[in-house]
Scaffold this active site. Structure first.
Site, PDB file in Angstrom:
ATOM      1  N   ARG A 145       0.848  -1.195   0.000  1.00 18.96           N
ATOM      2  CA  ARG A 145       0.000   0.000   0.000  1.00 18.96           C
ATOM      3  C   ARG A 145       0.883   1.245   0.000  1.00 18.96           C
ATOM      4  O   ARG A 145       0.594   2.240  -0.643  1.00 18.96           O
ATOM      5  CB  ARG A 145      -0.932  -0.015   1.222  1.00 18.96           C
ATOM      6  N   PHE A 186     -10.817  -5.735  -5.841  1.00 18.33           N
ATOM      7  CA  PHE A 186     -10.881  -6.538  -4.612  1.00 18.33           C
ATOM      8  C   PHE A 186     -10.471  -5.635  -3.438  1.00 18.33           C
ATOM      9  O   PHE A 186      -9.500  -5.887  -2.734  1.00 18.33           O
ATOM     10  CB  PHE A 186      -9.976  -7.769  -4.674  1.00 18.33           C
ATOM     11  N   SER A 230     -17.187  -6.933  -3.671  1.00 19.94           N
ATOM     12  CA  SER A 230     -18.514  -7.553  -3.684  1.00 19.94           C
ATOM     13  C   SER A 230     -19.098  -7.774  -2.284  1.00 19.94           C
ATOM     14  O   SER A 230     -20.296  -7.989  -2.147  1.00 19.94           O
ATOM     15  CB  SER A 230     -18.457  -8.882  -4.448  1.00 19.94           C
ATOM     16  N   ASN A 235     -18.797  -7.794  -9.080  1.00 23.03           N
ATOM     17  CA  ASN A 235     -17.798  -8.829  -9.275  1.00 23.03           C
ATOM     18  C   ASN A 235     -16.675  -8.216 -10.139  1.00 23.03           C
ATOM     19  O   ASN A 235     -16.948  -7.652 -11.198  1.00 23.03           O
ATOM     20  CB  ASN A 235     -18.470  -9.997 -10.006  1.00 23.03           C
ATOM     21  N   ASP A 259      -5.883  -7.526  -5.989  1.00 20.14           N
ATOM     22  CA  ASP A 259      -5.536  -8.261  -4.767  1.00 20.14           C
ATOM     23  C   ASP A 259      -6.651  -9.251  -4.423  1.00 20.14           C
ATOM     24  O   ASP A 259      -7.359  -9.090  -3.423  1.00 20.14           O
ATOM     25  CB  ASP A 259      -5.324  -7.250  -3.621  1.00 20.14           C
ATOM     26  N   CYS A 262      -2.309 -14.792  -3.391  1.00 20.44           N
ATOM     27  CA  CYS A 262      -1.994 -15.295  -2.049  1.00 20.44           C
ATOM     28  C   CYS A 262      -2.292 -16.795  -1.956  1.00 20.44           C
ATOM     29  O   CYS A 262      -2.415 -17.345  -0.871  1.00 20.44           O
ATOM     30  CB  CYS A 262      -2.743 -14.503  -0.975  1.00 20.44           C
TER      31      CYS A 262
HETATM   32  N1  SAH Z   1      -6.658  -5.223  -0.912  1.00 18.59           N
HETATM   33  C1  SAH Z   1      -7.394  -5.369   0.323  1.00 18.59           C
HETATM   34  C2  SAH Z   1      -7.615  -6.821   0.684  1.00 18.59           C
HETATM   35  C3  SAH Z   1      -8.357  -7.620  -0.369  1.00 18.59           C
HETATM   36  S1  SAH Z   1      -9.007  -9.139   0.201  1.00 18.59           S
HETATM   37  C4  SAH Z   1      -6.661  -4.601   1.440  1.00 18.59           C
HETATM   38  O1  SAH Z   1      -5.526  -4.141   1.235  1.00 18.59           O
HETATM   39  O2  SAH Z   1      -7.246  -4.447   2.501  1.00 18.59           O
HETATM   40  C5  SAH Z   1      -9.994  -9.658  -1.120  1.00 18.59           C
HETATM   41  C6  SAH Z   1     -11.371  -8.981  -1.202  1.00 18.59           C
HETATM   42  O3  SAH Z   1     -11.976  -9.373  -2.426  1.00 18.59           O
HETATM   43  C7  SAH Z   1     -12.351  -9.365  -0.115  1.00 18.59           C
HETATM   44  O4  SAH Z   1     -12.825  -8.207   0.518  1.00 18.59           O
HETATM   45  C8  SAH Z   1     -13.516 -10.074  -0.858  1.00 18.59           C
HETATM   46  O5  SAH Z   1     -14.775  -9.735  -0.326  1.00 18.59           O
HETATM   47  C9  SAH Z   1     -13.379  -9.511  -2.237  1.00 18.59           C
HETATM   48  N2  SAH Z   1     -13.837 -10.371  -3.354  1.00 18.59           N
HETATM   49  C10 SAH Z   1     -13.652 -11.700  -3.510  1.00 18.59           C
HETATM   50  N3  SAH Z   1     -14.064 -12.112  -4.722  1.00 18.59           N
HETATM   51  C11 SAH Z   1     -14.529 -11.002  -5.364  1.00 18.59           C
HETATM   52  C12 SAH Z   1     -15.056 -10.760  -6.664  1.00 18.59           C
HETATM   53  N4  SAH Z   1     -15.185 -11.759  -7.547  1.00 18.59           N
HETATM   54  N5  SAH Z   1     -15.422  -9.505  -6.985  1.00 18.59           N
HETATM   55  C13 SAH Z   1     -15.277  -8.494  -6.099  1.00 18.59           C
HETATM   56  N6  SAH Z   1     -14.751  -8.655  -4.862  1.00 18.59           N
HETATM   57  C14 SAH Z   1     -14.384  -9.890  -4.496  1.00 18.59           C
END
Ligand code: SAH
Length: 396
Positions: free
Chosen positions: A213, A229, A252, A279, A300, A340
């Site tokens: 970040r 994400f 999402s 999504n 991510d 991850c």
């Molecule tokens: N980058 C963030 C952490 C991401 S964790 C940080 O630094 O805090 C991954 C996230 O993706 C989760 O919040 C989950 O709800 C979301 N997620 C999972 N699959 C998804 C999809 N297909 N579309 C949108 N969001 C999604």
């Protein structure tokens, strides 16, 4: 001091040639010649086929990974042991003035010689995760060790249901003693986040992305940023506080979306942010059709491969995602892309990104390989401790 002979009572004898246990803390049932009568979740002395002392660990006959080594010294796994290990882990992360960090991971399981234990600090509160029966049984000793290292801070137990089921213990969710604050505000490199103690994903925040970040913040000035994400908006908040022109967050999860809204407002950057509840796969396609372009994109996602059998499907997912993002990247723009999934190696991930770039017809420079924050250290002899892989790519 003369080493004490291995305790004659709880002994696990390795099969001949199972030398991995001399440096790697995991012993599987197939490595074991025989075990004496041991109470599940208590200490066992590991000896080699010739009966010589190797290590001491927590034993649990239920999972295939039946013993996790805590020490290669002939020492007792008592309260003093936990105090020493927790104090060492905290000291390793202490700042220049010797003070423990106010935000971050203080104990990370195998990487800190405490397999099955995670301790995260969120300002005035501590969140503890016990992932093995052995650690769940040592909960009180762990609490005492934390108090000794950090002073009396409220401790919230947030065990993971999947691990608890596998290991055979009742997961604990709640304060260890008198209730602490339900939410706390923490500051990460000048950016403010509200954390519901014991709520959300992981222990509250994705602490492992802290350094990435910071990297995004350093390159975001004046750019349009896409945070795919987004969870509670960690990357987007850093980008906007760092001077990004605008940020689009895609997420999402309803709870995560509410958290993102709150964090953007808390940092006074909500007017430059657009939150899209969608999504990511669909939204990237829609943005492409709309002709959108970004100067920095973060991908991510959650782990696509939770087991080896899901590997090929996961690889297809990563490729599709990265290919879509590459279509949206400005010339000179940066893509911070992550995996991850334990089962996707750094090499494989790079290969996937290479395939995506070839299909997208985009030339990218690898500016830097990215990984987990340094308070989630990688142990050379335990390759499983390296789980977050990423690349910082620049479009040529
Ligand atoms: N980058 C963030 C952490 C991401 S964790 C940080 O630094 O805090 C991954 C996230 O993706 C989760 O919040 C989950 O709800 C979301 N997620 C999972 N699959 C998804 C999809 N297909 N579309 C949108 N969001 C999604």
């Amino acid at each position: 001091m003369k080493p004490r002979p291995a305790s004659p009572r709880a002994v696990l004898r390795l099969k001949r040639g199972r030398d991995r246990a001399r440096w790697h803390p995991w012993i599987f049932k197939g490595d074991v010649a025989d075990v004496s009568d041991v109470e599940p979740g208590t200490a066992v002395t590991v000896v080699d086929a010739g009966g010589r002392f190797v290590a001491r660990g927590h034993y649990n006959p239920r999972p295939a990974l039946c013993c996790r080594i805590l020490t290669w010294a002939d020492e007792a796994l008592d309260g003093r042991f936990f105090e020493r290990r927790v104090a060492e882990a905290v000291a390793r992360r202490a700042g220049a003035a010797g003070a423990p960090p106010a935000l971050g991971r203080l104990v990370w399981s195998e990487a800190d010689g405490l397999p099955g234990l995670v301790v995260d600090r969120y300002g005035p509160a501590v969140v503890v995760q016990c992932l093995t029966l052995g650690m769940a049984r040592a909960r009180r000793q762990v609490e005492a060790a934390i108090e000794r290292a950090l002073g009396a801070l409220p401790v919230f137990h947030k065990d993971e249901d999947t691990a608890a089921r596998l290991e055979g213990f009742e997961p604990v969710h709640g304060w260890a003693g008198p209730a602490g604050p339900p939410t706390v505000e923490v500051v990460e490199d000048g950016v403010r986040f509200v954390v519901t103690v014991g709520g959300g994903h992981k222990t509250g925040l994705y602490l492992d992305q802290r350094e990435n970040r910071r990297r995004l913040s350093a390159l975001a000035r004046g750019r349009d940023v896409l945070d795919g994400f987004a969870y509670t908006g960690g990357f987007a908040c850093h980008a906007l506080v760092g001077g990004a022109r605008r940020a689009v967050l895609i997420e999402s999860g309803p709870e995560a979306l509410a958290g993102a809204r709150e964090n953007l407002a808390l940092n006074g950057v909500a007017d430059r942010a657009e939150i899209v509840a969608a999504n990511v796969f669909d939204e990237l396609r829609r943005l492409e059709r709309a002709g959108a372009r970004f100067g920095a994109i973060v991908l991510d996602p959650p782990p696509f491969a939770r087991s080896r059998t899901q590997l090929e499907a996961a690889v297809r997912g990563y490729k599709e995602l990265n290919l879509r993002a590459m279509h949206l990247l400005d010339r000179g723009g940066s893509l911070l892309t992550f995996s991850c999934s334990h089962h996707v190696s750094a090499e494989r991930f790079e290969e996937v990104c290479r395939d995506a770039a070839a299909d997208a017809g985009v030339r990218l420079r690898v500016t830097m390989a990215l990984g987990q924050a340094s308070d989630h250290p990688v142990v050379l002899t335990i390759p499983e401790t390296r789980y977050l892989k990423g690349l910082l790519l620049e479009a040529l």
